[in-house]
Write a protein that holds these residues in place. Structure first.
Motif, PDB file in Angstrom:
ATOM      1  N   GLU A   1      -0.881  -7.297  -9.948  1.00 12.47           N
ATOM      2  CA  GLU A   1      -0.148  -6.035  -9.957  1.00 12.47           C
ATOM      3  C   GLU A   1       1.001  -6.112 -10.958  1.00 12.47           C
ATOM      4  O   GLU A   1       1.873  -6.976 -10.844  1.00 12.47           O
ATOM      5  N   THR A   2       1.005  -5.214 -11.921  1.00 11.83           N
ATOM      6  CA  THR A   2       2.083  -5.193 -12.925  1.00 11.83           C
ATOM      7  C   THR A   2       2.881  -3.892 -12.897  1.00 11.83           C
ATOM      8  O   THR A   2       3.869  -3.769 -13.612  1.00 11.83           O
ATOM      9  N   ASP A   3       2.470  -2.923 -12.081  1.00 11.16           N
ATOM     10  CA  ASP A   3       3.184  -1.640 -12.022  1.00 11.16           C
ATOM     11  C   ASP A   3       4.348  -1.657 -11.039  1.00 11.16           C
ATOM     12  O   ASP A   3       5.178  -0.749 -11.047  1.00 11.16           O
ATOM     13  N   ILE A   4       4.390  -2.658 -10.163  1.00 11.88           N
ATOM     14  CA  ILE A   4       5.456  -2.759  -9.160  1.00 11.88           C
ATOM     15  C   ILE A   4       6.186  -4.078  -9.379  1.00 11.88           C
ATOM     16  O   ILE A   4       5.560  -5.108  -9.591  1.00 11.88           O
ATOM     17  N   GLN A   5       7.513  -4.026  -9.316  1.00 18.89           N
ATOM     18  CA  GLN A   5       8.339  -5.220  -9.496  1.00 18.89           C
ATOM     19  C   GLN A   5       9.101  -5.508  -8.206  1.00 18.89           C
ATOM     20  O   GLN A   5       9.664  -4.598  -7.593  1.00 18.89           O
ATOM     21  N   SER A   6       9.119  -6.764  -7.802  1.00 19.25           N
ATOM     22  CA  SER A   6       9.883  -7.208  -6.643  1.00 19.25           C
ATOM     23  C   SER A   6      11.222  -7.745  -7.124  1.00 19.25           C
ATOM     24  O   SER A   6      11.284  -8.548  -8.059  1.00 19.25           O
ATOM     25  N   LEU A   7      12.314  -7.313  -6.473  1.00 21.28           N
ATOM     26  CA  LEU A   7      13.671  -7.678  -6.880  1.00 21.28           C
ATOM     27  C   LEU A   7      14.504  -8.080  -5.671  1.00 21.28           C
ATOM     28  O   LEU A   7      14.179  -7.739  -4.537  1.00 21.28           O
ATOM     29  N   THR A   8      15.604  -8.769  -5.943  1.00 20.38           N
ATOM     30  CA  THR A   8      16.600  -9.081  -4.919  1.00 20.38           C
ATOM     31  C   THR A   8      17.900  -8.396  -5.313  1.00 20.38           C
ATOM     32  O   THR A   8      18.367  -8.555  -6.446  1.00 20.38           O
ATOM     33  N   LEU A   9      18.474  -7.636  -4.394  1.00 19.85           N
ATOM     34  CA  LEU A   9      19.759  -6.965  -4.650  1.00 19.85           C
ATOM     35  C   LEU A   9      20.885  -7.985  -4.612  1.00 19.85           C
ATOM     36  O   LEU A   9      21.098  -8.646  -3.590  1.00 19.85           O
ATOM     37  N   VAL A  10      21.588  -8.120  -5.709  1.00 15.23           N
ATOM     38  CA  VAL A  10      22.688  -9.082  -5.823  1.00 15.23           C
ATOM     39  C   VAL A  10      23.757  -8.809  -4.757  1.00 15.23           C
ATOM     40  O   VAL A  10      24.200  -7.671  -4.591  1.00 15.23           O
ATOM     41  N   GLY A  11      24.147  -9.848  -4.025  1.00 17.73           N
ATOM     42  CA  GLY A  11      25.253  -9.755  -3.077  1.00 17.73           C
ATOM     43  C   GLY A  11      24.937  -9.136  -1.732  1.00 17.73           C
ATOM     44  O   GLY A  11      25.778  -9.137  -0.837  1.00 17.73           O
TER      45      GLY A  11
ATOM     46  N   ASN B   1       0.822  -1.210   0.000  1.00 18.80           N
ATOM     47  CA  ASN B   1       0.000   0.000   0.000  1.00 18.80           C
ATOM     48  C   ASN B   1       0.854   1.257   0.000  1.00 18.80           C
ATOM     49  O   ASN B   1       0.544   2.226  -0.699  1.00 18.80           O
ATOM     50  N   LEU B   2       1.934   1.255   0.757  1.00 18.82           N
ATOM     51  CA  LEU B   2       2.846   2.406   0.778  1.00 18.82           C
ATOM     52  C   LEU B   2       3.477   2.620  -0.597  1.00 18.82           C
ATOM     53  O   LEU B   2       3.552   3.751  -1.084  1.00 18.82           O
ATOM     54  N   CYS B   3       3.929   1.544  -1.214  1.00 17.81           N
ATOM     55  CA  CYS B   3       4.566   1.641  -2.536  1.00 17.81           C
ATOM     56  C   CYS B   3       3.564   2.117  -3.583  1.00 17.81           C
ATOM     57  O   CYS B   3       3.899   2.965  -4.434  1.00 17.81           O
ATOM     58  N   LYS B   4       2.364   1.606  -3.530  1.00 22.88           N
ATOM     59  CA  LYS B   4       1.318   1.980  -4.490  1.00 22.88           C
ATOM     60  C   LYS B   4       1.028   3.474  -4.387  1.00 22.88           C
ATOM     61  O   LYS B   4       0.981   4.177  -5.400  1.00 22.88           O
ATOM     62  N   ARG B   5       0.863   3.965  -3.173  1.00 16.30           N
ATOM     63  CA  ARG B   5       0.564   5.388  -2.960  1.00 16.30           C
ATOM     64  C   ARG B   5       1.728   6.289  -3.368  1.00 16.30           C
ATOM     65  O   ARG B   5       1.506   7.396  -3.856  1.00 16.30           O
ATOM     66  N   ALA B   6       2.950   5.814  -3.160  1.00 16.82           N
ATOM     67  CA  ALA B   6       4.136   6.627  -3.450  1.00 16.82           C
ATOM     68  C   ALA B   6       4.591   6.521  -4.911  1.00 16.82           C
ATOM     69  O   ALA B   6       5.510   7.218  -5.325  1.00 16.82           O
ATOM     70  N   GLY B   7       3.983   5.631  -5.671  1.00 16.28           N
ATOM     71  CA  GLY B   7       4.376   5.475  -7.069  1.00 16.28           C
ATOM     72  C   GLY B   7       5.683   4.728  -7.265  1.00 16.28           C
ATOM     73  O   GLY B   7       6.333   4.855  -8.306  1.00 16.28           O
ATOM     74  N   VAL B   8       6.073   3.934  -6.267  1.00 14.51           N
ATOM     75  CA  VAL B   8       7.292   3.134  -6.366  1.00 14.51           C
ATOM     76  C   VAL B   8       7.090   2.060  -7.438  1.00 14.51           C
ATOM     77  O   VAL B   8       6.054   1.399  -7.457  1.00 14.51           O
ATOM     78  N   LYS B   9       8.074   1.889  -8.318  1.00 12.74           N
ATOM     79  CA  LYS B   9       7.973   0.919  -9.417  1.00 12.74           C
ATOM     80  C   LYS B   9       8.776  -0.352  -9.139  1.00 12.74           C
ATOM     81  O   LYS B   9       8.469  -1.410  -9.668  1.00 12.74           O
ATOM     82  N   GLN B  10       9.839  -0.234  -8.346  1.00  9.07           N
ATOM     83  CA  GLN B  10      10.694  -1.385  -8.040  1.00  9.07           C
ATOM     84  C   GLN B  10      10.979  -1.408  -6.544  1.00  9.07           C
ATOM     85  O   GLN B  10      11.303  -0.379  -5.949  1.00  9.07           O
ATOM     86  N   VAL B  11      10.873  -2.604  -5.958  1.00  7.65           N
ATOM     87  CA  VAL B  11      11.201  -2.805  -4.552  1.00  7.65           C
ATOM     88  C   VAL B  11      12.275  -3.881  -4.516  1.00  7.65           C
ATOM     89  O   VAL B  11      12.044  -5.014  -4.936  1.00  7.65           O
ATOM     90  N   ALA B  12      13.468  -3.502  -4.050  1.00 11.22           N
ATOM     91  CA  ALA B  12      14.600  -4.439  -4.012  1.00 11.22           C
ATOM     92  C   ALA B  12      14.934  -4.769  -2.564  1.00 11.22           C
ATOM     93  O   ALA B  12      15.178  -3.881  -1.756  1.00 11.22           O
ATOM     94  N   PHE B  13      14.936  -6.053  -2.266  1.00 12.79           N
ATOM     95  CA  PHE B  13      15.198  -6.550  -0.915  1.00 12.79           C
ATOM     96  C   PHE B  13      16.641  -7.017  -0.796  1.00 12.79           C
ATOM     97  O   PHE B  13      17.195  -7.581  -1.739  1.00 12.79           O
ATOM     98  N   TYR B  14      17.224  -6.803   0.387  1.00 13.06           N
ATOM     99  CA  TYR B  14      18.562  -7.327   0.643  1.00 13.06           C
ATOM    100  C   TYR B  14      18.741  -7.626   2.116  1.00 13.06           C
ATOM    101  O   TYR B  14      18.062  -7.071   2.971  1.00 13.06           O
ATOM    102  N   CYS B  15      19.659  -8.544   2.365  1.00 11.55           N
ATOM    103  CA  CYS B  15      20.083  -8.871   3.722  1.00 11.55           C
ATOM    104  C   CYS B  15      21.605  -8.821   3.715  1.00 11.55           C
ATOM    105  O   CYS B  15      22.195  -8.076   2.947  1.00 11.55           O
ATOM    106  N   GLY B  16      22.245  -9.639   4.532  1.00  7.00           N
ATOM    107  CA  GLY B  16      23.699  -9.635   4.564  1.00  7.00           C
ATOM    108  C   GLY B  16      24.303  -9.978   3.223  1.00  7.00           C
ATOM    109  O   GLY B  16      25.102  -9.225   2.669  1.00  7.00           O
TER     110      GLY B  16
END
Length: 150
Positions: free
Chosen positions: A109-119, A72-87
């Motif tokens: 949902e096709t306007d937002i993409q979920s990604l993983t940050l390499v490394g 919901n936050l991403c949708k309202r803010a117009g975020v197109k890509q969300v990239a997750f990372y850990c260690g």
């Protein structure tokens, strides 16, 4: 007397169905000032040494229950890509990006993409000064423990 089987924190949740696409460090660095990209640091107990500029911290252990809030936050803010990372982006990061990709797919949902940050953050820091300059709270002493040349 037998030992109880060891359980992991993520055993309480369904396994992700999706495997999110990868986002390179270079692409993430180039997009740090863009409102289209949101970086999500999913570390909890190892949330030390700094975090990539502009990241929000949503620990993996509580992420599954908060997927809708992030969406919901991403949708309202117009975020197109969300990239997750850990260690190292080999466990928690890909798991959370998979859960988020599942959530997006379930909603069509096709306007937002979920990604993983390499490394993950370790790869980011190892990539050199142009990357460490983009780490808020960067602590070079903390990162020495991961340097193979020690």
């Amino acid at each position: 007397m037998s030992e109880a089987p060891k359980t992991n924190w993520y055993d309480a949740f369904p396994a992700p169905k999706a495997t999110a696409a990868l986002l390179s460090r270079e692409a993430a660095l180039a997009s740090l000032s863009s409102s289209d990209l949101l970086l999500v640091d999913v570390r909890r107990t190892d949330y030390e040494g700094g975090t990539i500029r502009g990241s929000i911290n949503l620990p993996a252990q509580s992420f599954y229950m908060n997927t809708a809030v992030l969406y919901n936050l991403c949708k309202r803010a117009g975020v197109k890509q969300v990239a997750f990372y850990c260690g190292s982006s080999s466990g928690r990061g890909p798991r959370c990006s998979g859960w988020f990709a599942d959530y997006l797919a379930e909603r069509g949902e096709t306007d937002i993409q979920s990604l993983t940050l390499v490394g993950g953050i370790k790869g980011w820091v190892k990539a050199g000064a142009s990357f460490t300059q983009a780490v808020d709270g960067y602590d070079p002493e903390y990162w020495k423990q991961f340097d193979e040349s020690n």
